[in-house]
Design a protein around this motif. Structure first.
Motif, mmCIF file in Angstrom:
data_model
loop_
_atom_site.group_PDB
_atom_site.id
_atom_site.type_symbol
_atom_site.label_atom_id
_atom_site.label_comp_id
_atom_site.label_asym_id
_atom_site.label_seq_id
_atom_site.Cartn_x
_atom_site.Cartn_y
_atom_site.Cartn_z
ATOM 1 N N PHE A 42 0.932 -1.158 0.056
ATOM 2 C CA PHE A 42 -0.189 0.065 0.030
ATOM 3 C C PHE A 42 0.850 1.248 -0.052
ATOM 4 N N CYS A 43 0.135 2.320 -0.270
ATOM 5 C CA CYS A 43 0.915 3.683 -0.310
ATOM 6 C C CYS A 43 1.662 4.002 1.030
ATOM 7 N N ALA A 44 2.937 4.269 1.059
ATOM 8 C CA ALA A 44 3.444 4.595 2.131
ATOM 9 C C ALA A 44 3.013 5.736 2.950
ATOM 10 N N ARG A 45 2.344 6.734 2.212
ATOM 11 C CA ARG A 45 2.026 7.771 2.945
ATOM 12 C C ARG A 45 0.587 7.717 3.388
ATOM 13 N N CYS A 46 -0.332 7.187 2.447
ATOM 14 C CA CYS A 46 -1.880 7.170 2.809
ATOM 15 C C CYS A 46 -2.457 5.991 3.135
ATOM 16 N N GLY A 47 -1.681 5.113 2.882
ATOM 17 C CA GLY A 47 -2.267 3.638 3.077
ATOM 18 C C GLY A 47 -3.145 3.149 2.199
ATOM 19 N N VAL A 48 -3.275 3.654 0.837
ATOM 20 C CA VAL A 48 -4.322 3.143 -0.102
ATOM 21 C C VAL A 48 -3.528 1.889 -0.645
ATOM 22 N N PRO A 49 -4.475 0.696 -0.893
ATOM 23 C CA PRO A 49 -3.694 -0.427 -1.409
ATOM 24 C C PRO A 49 -3.312 -0.136 -2.754
ATOM 25 N N PHE A 50 -2.350 -0.989 -3.203
ATOM 26 C CA PHE A 50 -1.771 -1.043 -4.230
ATOM 27 C C PHE A 50 -1.995 -2.595 -4.863
ATOM 28 N N ALA A 51 -2.285 -2.545 -6.349
ATOM 29 C CA ALA A 51 -2.589 -4.088 -7.069
ATOM 30 C C ALA A 51 -1.349 -4.705 -7.017
ATOM 31 N N ALA A 52 -0.160 -4.109 -6.959
ATOM 32 C CA ALA A 52 1.033 -4.725 -7.376
ATOM 33 C C ALA A 52 2.219 -4.201 -6.379
ATOM 34 N N GLU A 53 3.245 -4.754 -5.851
ATOM 35 C CA GLU A 53 4.370 -4.549 -5.255
ATOM 36 C C GLU A 53 5.247 -3.492 -5.928
ATOM 37 N N TYR A 54 5.275 -2.336 -5.502
ATOM 38 C CA TYR A 54 6.350 -1.227 -6.127
ATOM 39 C C TYR A 54 7.592 -0.897 -5.504
ATOM 40 N N GLY A 55 7.517 -1.313 -4.204
ATOM 41 C CA GLY A 55 9.029 -1.243 -3.437
ATOM 42 C C GLY A 55 8.570 -0.681 -2.291
#
Length: 258
Positions: free
Chosen positions: A57-70
């Motif tokens: 998820f976004c490191a700032r707002c926590g919105v979930p990501f569909a894939a791992e971006y690092g």
């Protein structure tokens, strides 16, 4: 008798009373209304419909990501317009299932759900807590508090504190003016609506927040406007860092904001 023993006896008595009440009046799931074994639980169908947020998820707002971006990657919205809080975490995606839980909690007097929600939130916020973090619920205006009779965010903060052992400031942050509900406002309208709406009650509260790591607690994150406005008030009072923890968050493409 030592206070710790008295507290423990009180907890055991309350637990026994709740179990007896559940036997006499079987509780129902706050989402599906099916009969369940405990008032602090969901029915099977609700469990399957609930979407708990896990990494990535976004490191700032926590919105979930569909894939791992690092590690440490932020979403485009946070990069374009960073919120005034440093990080936000949520236990659930705001969908039909979590909407039913939250409506039952806030407007259906299902306050017994707070302990279950607090356990979920404590787990979701584990990576932002420190041993000295201060939990601060987003306050209601006194008029709305009188009408609702309780502040759902304060109940959640107390439950998270119970799970984590963190201190909670229930009355340090205040809502200075009544604001219309955010539900039907645009993102820009939400910002204007809550701009300057929050403050710190008194010098004692300012001293509590000064140089502290404060975790704002609320039920739902939609655009982040309310949490950002509250974070600004805490920073003006001297907080070193302000993060946020919510029960559920709206995800783009999901059901409508509240």
């Amino acid at each position: 008798m030592k206070p710790q023993i008295l507290n423990r006896l009180g907890e055991m008595t309350a637990s026994a009373a709740q179990k007896a009440l559940d036997l006499a009046m079987p509780p129902h799931c706050p989402v599906t209304r099916e009969e369940i074994s405990s008032s602090a639980a969901l029915g099977p169908r609700a469990w399957s419909a609930a979407h708990f947020i896990e990494a990535p998820f976004c490191a700032r707002c926590g919105v979930p990501f569909a894939a791992e971006y690092g590690e440490g990657v932020e979403c485009p919205s946070c990069i374009a317009e960073p919120p005034d809080f440093s990080r936000a975490r949520a236990a659930l995606v705001y969908n039909d299932a979590s909407h039913g839980m939250i409506v039952g909690f806030k407007h259906g007097d299902r306050t017994e759900l707070a302990d279950m929600f607090g356990r979920w939130m404590a787990r979701a916020g584990a990576d932002i807590f420190t041993s000295s973090s201060v939990l601060a619920p987003v306050p209601l205006h006194p008029g709305r508090l009188r009408a609702r009779r309780f502040n759902q965010s304060a109940l959640l903060a107390r439950s998270v504190a119970k799970e984590t052992g963190l201190q909670v400031s229930l009355d340090g942050l205040i809502r200075r003016r009544a604001t219309p509900p955010q539900k039907d406002l645009s993102a820009e309208g939400r910002k204007r609506n809550v701009s300057g709406a929050f403050g710190v009650r008194h010098e004692e509260a300012k001293a509590r927040f000064k140089d502290a790591h404060v975790v704002l607690v609320d039920d739902v994150l939609t655009t982040g406007a309310t949490l950002s406005a509250a974070a600004r008030a805490l920073k003006r009072a001297g907080a070193a860092q302000v993060d946020a923890l919510v029960l559920a968050r709206v995800v783009k493409g999901g059901i409508g904001a509240i």
